[in-house]
Design a protein around this motif. Structure first.
Motif, PDB file in Angstrom:
ATOM      1  N   THR A  48       0.844  -1.195   0.000  1.00 28.11           N
ATOM      2  CA  THR A  48       0.000   0.000   0.000  1.00 28.11           C
ATOM      3  C   THR A  48       0.880   1.246   0.000  1.00 28.11           C
ATOM      4  OG1 THR A  48      -0.120   0.026   2.422  1.00 28.11           O
ATOM      5  CG2 THR A  48      -1.896  -1.136   1.239  1.00 28.11           C
ATOM      6  N   SER A  73       0.235   5.430   1.110  1.00 28.47           N
ATOM      7  CA  SER A  73      -0.728   6.376   1.654  1.00 28.47           C
ATOM      8  C   SER A  73      -0.971   7.512   0.669  1.00 28.47           C
ATOM      9  CB  SER A  73      -0.218   6.950   2.978  1.00 28.47           C
ATOM     10  OG  SER A  73       0.907   7.798   2.730  1.00 28.47           O
ATOM     11  N   LYS A  74      -2.080   8.194   0.875  1.00 22.18           N
ATOM     12  CA  LYS A  74      -2.398   9.353   0.045  1.00 22.18           C
ATOM     13  C   LYS A  74      -1.307  10.411   0.158  1.00 22.18           C
ATOM     14  CE  LYS A  74      -5.926  12.923  -0.708  1.00 22.18           C
ATOM     15  NZ  LYS A  74      -4.938  14.026  -0.707  1.00 22.18           N
ATOM     16  N   GLN A  75      -0.785  10.599   1.347  1.00 18.56           N
ATOM     17  CA  GLN A  75       0.246  11.614   1.556  1.00 18.56           C
ATOM     18  C   GLN A  75       1.516  11.283   0.761  1.00 18.56           C
ATOM     19  OE1 GLN A  75      -1.541  10.146   3.938  1.00 18.56           O
ATOM     20  NE2 GLN A  75      -2.796  11.885   4.634  1.00 18.56           N
ATOM     21  N   HIS A  87      -3.098   7.702  -8.223  1.00 21.33           N
ATOM     22  CA  HIS A  87      -3.835   7.092  -7.110  1.00 21.33           C
ATOM     23  C   HIS A  87      -4.612   5.861  -7.590  1.00 21.33           C
ATOM     24  CE1 HIS A  87      -3.372   9.913  -3.668  1.00 21.33           C
ATOM     25  NE2 HIS A  87      -3.037  10.765  -4.624  1.00 21.33           N
TER      26      HIS A  87
END
Length: 287
Positions: free
Chosen positions: A60, A62-64, A84
């Motif tokens: 995974t 993260s969005k950040q 994304h």
């Protein structure tokens, strides 16, 4: 289809150290763009983690982290969405056969409410024509049977027509610009629907049958397709310059109602003439 690692590597190659604000002091470089360690440092992540991400080994992100990488790669908002989308793909995802697309009744009601004065087409996620009014049909594909969208097996495919149909190519004087947009939008769609077997077959077919598509696909551009200009040389009404704009419906966000409006008086006259001619029933419909 495209993997996250392929996208990251391609875009990393396109960002030079100077573009990223790095000084190289005249040293010889083996890569055209940023090194992995340079991108990782600028994005604030470890080199090992970024390497696993590019190799498809990280589970995974993260969005950040993705937003930080997008900033270093100088991605625009649509390209960032694509990043994304790719990052959310399961590593072992396979292709599956999606159901036949059907336009939502409210989209059809909106199309019918436009009448024939404004050309309009309903497009599916892969660019298949799901419905059109007679003027939209006459403007974009008068050589195709009007009722073709009713049968999923016969539906016209705008991407196929753009790259494989001589009529469509001759229709568009700004074909090169529009073709690149079609390819860039297909890439965005592929990121959203990575398991769509029909989409994969379409991309594969166009890559094999059109060298121009293959070249444009290899460049890796990503773009949405919401508004633009068609510069037409129509075989029936002559030159016309029109704006296309897309209306999206919450009931079917994958489908797009594309409408065409004239950009000058001559084009308005051409569309009026086309609407008048299209309103007359075809010989097979006359009784």
């Amino acid at each position: 289809m495209e993997s996250l690692g392929t996208f990251l590597k391609r875009r990393r190659d396109q960002v030079t150290p100077a573009m990223a604000g790095l000084r190289t002091y005249g040293t010889t470089r083996r890569v055209p763009g940023l090194r992995r360690e340079e991108l990782a440092q600028l994005a604030g992540v470890s080199v090992g983690y970024y390497t696993r991400l590019e190799q498809g080994l990280a589970e995974t992100a993260s969005k950040q982290v993705l937003d930080a990488i997008a900033r270093v790669l100088q991605l625009d908002p649509i390209e960032t969405v694509h990043l994304h989308n790719l990052a959310r793909q399961p590593s072992a995802s396979g292709l599956s056969e999606p159901p036949e697309e059907q336009p939502h009744p409210r989209v059809i009601a909106l199309l019918e409410s436009l009448g024939e004065a404004m050309p309009a087409i309903v497009l599916g996620r892969r660019g298949d024509v799901l419905a059109w009014n007679r003027t939209g049909h006459a403007l974009m594909a008068e050589h195709v049977p009007y009722d073709a969208p009713r049968d999923p097996a016969r539906r016209p495919s705008m991407p196929r027509m753009f790259f494989l149909d001589p009529f469509t190519r001759d229709l568009h004087r700004n074909w090169d610009e529009l073709a690149r947009i079609h390819v860039a939008y297909l890439r965005l769609t592929a990121g959203r629907f990575p398991t769509d077997a029909r989409l994969a077959r379409l991309i594969g077919e166009l890559t094999m049958r059109s060298s121009e598509f293959a070249t444009m696909w290899a460049i890796g551009e990503v773009a949405d397709c919401t508004v633009g200009t068609l510069d037409l040389r129509h075989p029936t009404v002559g030159a016309a310059n029109v704006t296309y704009q897309v209306w999206l419906q919450p009931d079917s966000p994958d489908h797009r109602l594309e409408v065409y409006t004239p950009n000058d008086p001559g084009s308005a006259d051409a569309l009026r003439l086309l609407a008048h001619q299209s309103s007359r029933p075809a010989p097979a419909e006359q009784h």
